[in-house]
Design a protein around this motif. Structure first.
Motif, PDB file in Angstrom:
ATOM      1  N   ALA A 437       0.824  -1.208   0.000  1.00 42.98           N
ATOM      2  CA  ALA A 437       0.000   0.000   0.000  1.00 42.98           C
ATOM      3  C   ALA A 437       0.859   1.261   0.000  1.00 42.98           C
ATOM      4  O   ALA A 437       0.503   2.268  -0.627  1.00 42.98           O
ATOM      5  CB  ALA A 437      -0.945  -0.004   1.200  1.00 42.98           C
ATOM      6  N   LEU A 438       1.984   1.209   0.704  1.00 47.04           N
ATOM      7  CA  LEU A 438       2.902   2.352   0.682  1.00 47.04           C
ATOM      8  C   LEU A 438       3.395   2.622  -0.733  1.00 47.04           C
ATOM      9  O   LEU A 438       3.480   3.782  -1.168  1.00 47.04           O
ATOM     10  CB  LEU A 438       4.086   2.086   1.612  1.00 47.04           C
ATOM     11  CG  LEU A 438       3.797   2.176   3.110  1.00 47.04           C
ATOM     12  CD1 LEU A 438       4.907   1.492   3.901  1.00 47.04           C
ATOM     13  CD2 LEU A 438       3.666   3.625   3.556  1.00 47.04           C
ATOM     14  N   LEU A 439       3.730   1.563  -1.476  1.00 45.51           N
ATOM     15  CA  LEU A 439       4.157   1.734  -2.860  1.00 45.51           C
ATOM     16  C   LEU A 439       3.032   2.337  -3.701  1.00 45.51           C
ATOM     17  O   LEU A 439       3.259   3.217  -4.541  1.00 45.51           O
ATOM     18  CB  LEU A 439       4.589   0.393  -3.453  1.00 45.51           C
ATOM     19  CG  LEU A 439       5.807  -0.286  -2.830  1.00 45.51           C
ATOM     20  CD1 LEU A 439       6.102  -1.600  -3.556  1.00 45.51           C
ATOM     21  CD2 LEU A 439       7.033   0.618  -2.876  1.00 45.51           C
ATOM     22  N   SER A 440       1.815   1.861  -3.484  1.00 52.11           N
ATOM     23  CA  SER A 440       0.673   2.390  -4.226  1.00 52.11           C
ATOM     24  C   SER A 440       0.463   3.869  -3.929  1.00 52.11           C
ATOM     25  O   SER A 440       0.259   4.686  -4.841  1.00 52.11           O
ATOM     26  CB  SER A 440      -0.588   1.588  -3.880  1.00 52.11           C
ATOM     27  OG  SER A 440      -1.724   2.140  -4.516  1.00 52.11           O
ATOM     28  N   VAL A 441       0.519   4.234  -2.655  1.00 47.78           N
ATOM     29  CA  VAL A 441       0.339   5.631  -2.273  1.00 47.78           C
ATOM     30  C   VAL A 441       1.422   6.504  -2.891  1.00 47.78           C
ATOM     31  O   VAL A 441       1.147   7.594  -3.414  1.00 47.78           O
ATOM     32  CB  VAL A 441       0.336   5.768  -0.733  1.00 47.78           C
ATOM     33  CG1 VAL A 441       0.438   7.226  -0.315  1.00 47.78           C
ATOM     34  CG2 VAL A 441      -0.935   5.144  -0.163  1.00 47.78           C
ATOM     35  N   TYR A 442       2.656   6.033  -2.847  1.00 41.55           N
ATOM     36  CA  TYR A 442       3.747   6.819  -3.429  1.00 41.55           C
ATOM     37  C   TYR A 442       3.467   7.091  -4.899  1.00 41.55           C
ATOM     38  O   TYR A 442       3.695   8.203  -5.404  1.00 41.55           O
ATOM     39  CB  TYR A 442       5.067   6.085  -3.269  1.00 41.55           C
ATOM     40  CG  TYR A 442       6.242   7.004  -2.988  1.00 41.55           C
ATOM     41  CD1 TYR A 442       7.078   6.768  -1.916  1.00 41.55           C
ATOM     42  CD2 TYR A 442       6.515   8.113  -3.784  1.00 41.55           C
ATOM     43  CE1 TYR A 442       8.149   7.605  -1.636  1.00 41.55           C
ATOM     44  CE2 TYR A 442       7.567   8.951  -3.509  1.00 41.55           C
ATOM     45  CZ  TYR A 442       8.386   8.699  -2.444  1.00 41.55           C
ATOM     46  OH  TYR A 442       9.432   9.532  -2.184  1.00 41.55           O
ATOM     47  N   GLY A 443       2.975   6.076  -5.604  1.00 43.15           N
ATOM     48  CA  GLY A 443       2.678   6.263  -7.017  1.00 43.15           C
ATOM     49  C   GLY A 443       1.600   7.292  -7.275  1.00 43.15           C
ATOM     50  O   GLY A 443       1.622   7.997  -8.288  1.00 43.15           O
ATOM     51  N   GLN A 444       0.642   7.418  -6.367  1.00 48.12           N
ATOM     52  CA  GLN A 444      -0.423   8.420  -6.532  1.00 48.12           C
ATOM     53  C   GLN A 444       0.059   9.811  -6.135  1.00 48.12           C
ATOM     54  O   GLN A 444      -0.311  10.801  -6.773  1.00 48.12           O
ATOM     55  CB  GLN A 444      -1.638   8.021  -5.689  1.00 48.12           C
ATOM     56  CG  GLN A 444      -2.252   6.677  -6.052  1.00 48.12           C
ATOM     57  CD  GLN A 444      -2.680   6.600  -7.504  1.00 48.12           C
ATOM     58  OE1 GLN A 444      -3.160   7.576  -8.084  1.00 48.12           O
ATOM     59  NE2 GLN A 444      -2.523   5.430  -8.107  1.00 48.12           N
ATOM     60  N   LEU A 445       0.878   9.904  -5.101  1.00 50.14           N
ATOM     61  CA  LEU A 445       1.299  11.214  -4.610  1.00 50.14           C
ATOM     62  C   LEU A 445       2.211  11.938  -5.586  1.00 50.14           C
ATOM     63  O   LEU A 445       2.377  13.163  -5.490  1.00 50.14           O
ATOM     64  CB  LEU A 445       2.016  11.070  -3.267  1.00 50.14           C
ATOM     65  CG  LEU A 445       1.166  10.636  -2.075  1.00 50.14           C
ATOM     66  CD1 LEU A 445       1.987  10.670  -0.803  1.00 50.14           C
ATOM     67  CD2 LEU A 445      -0.065  11.515  -1.924  1.00 50.14           C
ATOM     68  N   VAL A 446       2.802  11.219  -6.522  1.00 47.11           N
ATOM     69  CA  VAL A 446       3.658  11.862  -7.523  1.00 47.11           C
ATOM     70  C   VAL A 446       2.920  12.999  -8.222  1.00 47.11           C
ATOM     71  O   VAL A 446       3.482  14.060  -8.503  1.00 47.11           O
ATOM     72  CB  VAL A 446       4.155  10.813  -8.538  1.00 47.11           C
ATOM     73  CG1 VAL A 446       4.724  11.479  -9.776  1.00 47.11           C
ATOM     74  CG2 VAL A 446       5.209   9.926  -7.892  1.00 47.11           C
ATOM     75  N   ARG A 447       1.641  12.803  -8.462  1.00 46.83           N
ATOM     76  CA  ARG A 447       0.870  13.822  -9.192  1.00 46.83           C
ATOM     77  C   ARG A 447       0.595  15.059  -8.351  1.00 46.83           C
ATOM     78  O   ARG A 447       0.265  16.116  -8.901  1.00 46.83           O
ATOM     79  CB  ARG A 447      -0.463  13.224  -9.665  1.00 46.83           C
ATOM     80  CG  ARG A 447      -0.311  12.139 -10.727  1.00 46.83           C
ATOM     81  CD  ARG A 447      -1.672  11.562 -11.094  1.00 46.83           C
ATOM     82  NE  ARG A 447      -2.601  12.602 -11.513  1.00 46.83           N
ATOM     83  CZ  ARG A 447      -3.928  12.495 -11.422  1.00 46.83           C
ATOM     84  NH1 ARG A 447      -4.456  11.393 -10.896  1.00 46.83           N
ATOM     85  NH2 ARG A 447      -4.707  13.465 -11.825  1.00 46.83           N
ATOM     86  N   LEU A 448       0.719  14.949  -7.039  1.00 46.80           N
ATOM     87  CA  LEU A 448       0.438  16.089  -6.170  1.00 46.80           C
ATOM     88  C   LEU A 448       1.651  16.971  -5.942  1.00 46.80           C
ATOM     89  O   LEU A 448       1.559  18.006  -5.284  1.00 46.80           O
ATOM     90  CB  LEU A 448      -0.100  15.604  -4.824  1.00 46.80           C
ATOM     91  CG  LEU A 448      -1.470  14.926  -4.859  1.00 46.80           C
ATOM     92  CD1 LEU A 448      -1.831  14.417  -3.479  1.00 46.80           C
ATOM     93  CD2 LEU A 448      -2.543  15.901  -5.360  1.00 46.80           C
ATOM     94  N   GLY A 449       2.816  16.573  -6.462  1.00 46.59           N
ATOM     95  CA  GLY A 449       3.994  17.408  -6.336  1.00 46.59           C
ATOM     96  C   GLY A 449       4.647  17.290  -4.967  1.00 46.59           C
ATOM     97  O   GLY A 449       4.582  16.257  -4.302  1.00 46.59           O
ATOM     98  N   ASP A 450       5.281  18.382  -4.545  1.00 45.77           N
ATOM     99  CA  ASP A 450       6.038  18.395  -3.291  1.00 45.77           C
ATOM    100  C   ASP A 450       5.059  18.296  -2.123  1.00 45.77           C
ATOM    101  O   ASP A 450       4.241  19.187  -1.903  1.00 45.77           O
ATOM    102  CB  ASP A 450       6.846  19.683  -3.200  1.00 45.77           C
ATOM    103  CG  ASP A 450       7.780  19.700  -1.998  1.00 45.77           C
ATOM    104  OD1 ASP A 450       7.808  18.705  -1.263  1.00 45.77           O
ATOM    105  OD2 ASP A 450       8.469  20.716  -1.814  1.00 45.77           O
ATOM    106  N   HIS A 451       5.133  17.201  -1.349  1.00 51.31           N
ATOM    107  CA  HIS A 451       4.187  16.995  -0.252  1.00 51.31           C
ATOM    108  C   HIS A 451       4.873  17.007   1.100  1.00 51.31           C
ATOM    109  O   HIS A 451       4.389  16.412   2.048  1.00 51.31           O
ATOM    110  CB  HIS A 451       3.388  15.704  -0.448  1.00 51.31           C
ATOM    111  CG  HIS A 451       4.101  14.664  -1.239  1.00 51.31           C
ATOM    112  ND1 HIS A 451       5.162  13.955  -0.757  1.00 51.31           N
ATOM    113  CD2 HIS A 451       3.922  14.247  -2.515  1.00 51.31           C
ATOM    114  CE1 HIS A 451       5.597  13.109  -1.690  1.00 51.31           C
ATOM    115  NE2 HIS A 451       4.872  13.273  -2.758  1.00 51.31           N
ATOM    116  N   GLY A 452       6.018  17.679   1.169  1.00 51.95           N
ATOM    117  CA  GLY A 452       6.650  17.896   2.458  1.00 51.95           C
ATOM    118  C   GLY A 452       7.460  16.719   2.935  1.00 51.95           C
ATOM    119  O   GLY A 452       7.424  15.630   2.370  1.00 51.95           O
ATOM    120  N   PRO A 453       8.220  16.915   4.016  1.00 55.42           N
ATOM    121  CA  PRO A 453       9.170  15.885   4.467  1.00 55.42           C
ATOM    122  C   PRO A 453       8.552  14.709   5.212  1.00 55.42           C
ATOM    123  O   PRO A 453       9.142  13.632   5.253  1.00 55.42           O
ATOM    124  CB  PRO A 453      10.105  16.672   5.381  1.00 55.42           C
ATOM    125  CG  PRO A 453       9.268  17.797   5.904  1.00 55.42           C
ATOM    126  CD  PRO A 453       8.320  18.155   4.787  1.00 55.42           C
TER     127      PRO A 453
END
Length: 634
Positions: A437-453
């Motif tokens: 699920a972490l891998l899946s989330v990472y793949g989706q967050l790419v489209r949201l740009g910089d999402h902080g540290p």
């Protein structure tokens, strides 16, 4: 040599950075060129101080003791039918499959890695030099797959500046060369970069210089001057991730120490006498979680479920913008929880008290973190140990206090031992579902740009930890007294009166450790404002946009670099960790729809389409009919 007068210039692309990401872009150019570019001529210039394929981080010339932190079967540079891309899928072997083909005599590999290839199994962790050989093979295959009239030129050097108007050819200036490379387009695949020190690092550097101390700022560990860490001396280490693991290896085995295995399987470390004593702590106070040590079995959780393309579309459409903590974090929590419980309910039914369809329906209706969700989980999952608690995972030592340093050492060894046992026991397979699920989330967050540290650190802590054998070595080093734990909430101060560094933690209040050496065990932050890379710094100074977190802003659709007004540059592209579209890695697990592969394909297709449209001959426009023809038609 300049072309003769009247000879048209060949179309040209410069790729700056020839490591895994640059190699991946080259592979996608080769895959897409037949459809989008045909057999037209093209020059591809690869610029990197290090050999192509491995680049700097995965170069062959590094210690053979350094490993990857993924198993050989989980590393690939090739697309498969799980990857959502417009270009063609070009399958290829994972690292494990490549090694097997080398052993079988179907492929060749450099002689200096023959022993590593012979010993590598699918679930083993390859050395970085072996990975470098694999990457070189991938690179050579990508070059060979290019159409015949595409020529690759390798430039062993550093690019320092790009000039040129958006509607004209770009000039890429290389250090030490009087004339630039001319390019119709430029792709930056720079990888991990060094940064100028921030205010805290400058203060500590000045303090160390004044008092004759050693301070090593954030850096790629294999490039740090570890000779400055003297045998037997205490060294404070701030950071407990993969950079620490590399440091640990290089100053122990790298200085002649050895391990033996007892009959009970426990490792014992035998010092060489040349090791420093590493006192390590961090915000969490514990090492990253061990890599999971069992293969996946049974059904994977159906992901994405609560954070997929539709949810990202809705977030991007919000007129007021996206607040990560308010808008995104609840979706992440729900997605990770869904994966955890899906696995628990479908693979460990004896530990649940509800049918999965009933639980799934109620789970979908409940708000993340709500009382209704907590009541549902309490009723359906009787053992609290089977429930997922992301905050507790993120802060495992919160509220825990130890009587003294000795109690802390024993407590932390117990924590690492428990983590190793859990991560190698399929009875806890919901952990593997959460990893997916972490891998899946990472793949989706790419489209949201910089999402902080926070997200990147949380992902790395749970999903990008060291191999289990490294943590077993850590335990042996702790028992030998070569590594000592400092705890969570680490505080490091520069004691002007005593002329030393001092470290304390929330885990043992009031206890301090002094040392004349301090190491920042982490990579530099990928910020364009403080980068040491002259090219990236010049781009930012000349108008390239940076996010609030300091990353280079790019168009999420194709990786084109954005200016400060948000307009994409038609001829400049960027991919990798210095951008706000950074993926989780340049290579990835097979069959995970890797964001890096999707990005590489989109950028390669945009690049080839631009070149095709720019160089295509003009379409003839029919002349208007003459009067006589007009009369004849009447």
């Amino acid at each position: 040599m300049s072309p003769a007068a009247g000879t048209p210039l060949r179309p040209s692309v410069v790729i700056v950075g020839a490591g895994p990401r640059g190699t991946g872009v080259l592979e996608r150019i080769a895959a897409n060129a037949p459809e989008l570019y045909g057999d037209a001529p093209l020059d591809l210039h690869l610029v990197d101080p290090h050999p192509p394929g491995g680049g700097r981080i995965w170069r062959r010339a590094q210690s053979p003791l350094l490993w990857m932190n993924s198993t050989a079967e989980d590393v690939t540079m090739f697309t498969d039918d799980s990857v959502e891309l417009a270009g063609p899928v070009r399958p290829g072997p994972s690292l494990a499959e490549w090694a097997r083909a080398v052993r079988d005599g179907r492929l060749a590999a450099p002689p200096d890695v023959a022993d590593d290839v012979a010993a590598l199994g699918p679930r083993d962790f390859a050395g970085r030099r072996l990975q470098s050989a694999y990457l070189r093979w991938v690179y050579e295959g990508a070059v060979a797959a290019l159409p015949p009239r595409v020529t690759v030129h390798e430039h062993r050097g550093a690019a320092v500046r790009i000039s040129g108007a958006p509607d004209g050819r770009q000039q890429v200036w290389l250090a030490g060369r009087p004339a630039p490379l001319l390019a119709d387009a430029v792709v930056l695949t720079l990888g991990h970069l060094e940064s100028q020190p921030g205010p805290e690092e400058r203060r500590l550097t000045d303090f160390a210089d004044r008092h004759g101390l050693t301070y090593l700022p954030p850096a790629f560990t294999a490039d740090s001057d570890l000779d400055a860490l003297r045998p037997g001396e205490p060294v404070l280490v701030r950071g407990f991730g993969l950079a620490f693991v590399d440091l640990m290896v290089l100053v122990t085995e790298g200085r002649g120490g050895t391990y033996t295995t007892g009959r009970d399987g426990e490792l014992t470390y035998h010092p060489s006498g040349r090791e420093p004593v590493l006192h390590v702590g961090s915000r969490r106070g514990v090492p990253y979680h061990s890599k999971i040590g069992y293969p996946p079995v049974g059904d994977r959780p159906p992901l994405p479920r609560f954070l997929g393309p539709a949810e990202v579309d809705a977030l991007l459409a919000r007129p007021g913008g996206v607040d990560f903590r308010r808008d995104v974090r609840p979706l992440i929590d729900k997605e990770l929880g869904f994966a955890h419980y899906h696995r628990l309910f479908t693979a460990h039914t004896d530990r649940t008290r509800m049918a999965w369809p009933d639980f799934e329906e109620k789970y979908a209706a409940a708000e993340p973190g709500s009382a209704a969700l907590q009541a549902l989980v309490s009723a359906a999952v009787p053992d609290p140990a089977d429930r997922i608690d992301l905050d507790a995972l993120d802060h495992p030592l919160d509220g825990i206090r130890y009587a003294d340093g000795a109690a802390l050492q024993a407590g932390l060894r117990g924590h690492v031992e428990a983590d190793l046992a859990r991560r190698h026991d399929p009875a806890h397979s919901p952990d593997l579902a959460v990893f997916l699920a972490l891998l899946s989330v990472y793949g989706q967050l790419v489209r949201l740009g910089d999402h902080g540290p926070w997200w990147h650190g949380f992902f790395s802590f749970l999903a990008s930890g060291p191999p289990g054998p490294r943590l077993r070595q850590l335990l042996a080093l702790s028992r030998a007294g070569v590594v000592r734990f400092l705890g969570a909430g680490l505080t490091v101060t520069a004691d002007r009166d005593r002329g030393v560094f001092r470290a304390g933690s929330a885990s043992v209040p009031g206890e301090w450790t002094e040392a004349r050496a301090l190491v920042e065990a982490r990579l530099p932050e990928p910020t364009v404002a403080r980068t040491r890379d002259r090219l990236l710094a010049a781009l930012h100074a000349e108008g390239a946009r940076a996010t609030a977190g300091g990353l280079l802003a790019v168009d999420p659709a194709d990786g084109r670099i954005l200016d400060r007004s948000g307009r994409p540059h038609p001829r400049r592209f960027a991919l990798g960790p210095h951008t706000d579209a950074r993926g989780s890695g340049a290579f990835t697990r097979p069959r995970t729809n890797a964001p890096a592969f999707r990005q590489n394909d989109a950028s390669a297709r945009a690049l080839l389409t631009f070149l095709r449209d720019r160089t295509a001959p003009p379409v003839p426009v029919p002349a208007p009919p003459s009067r006589s023809d007009d009369a004849a038609d009447r």
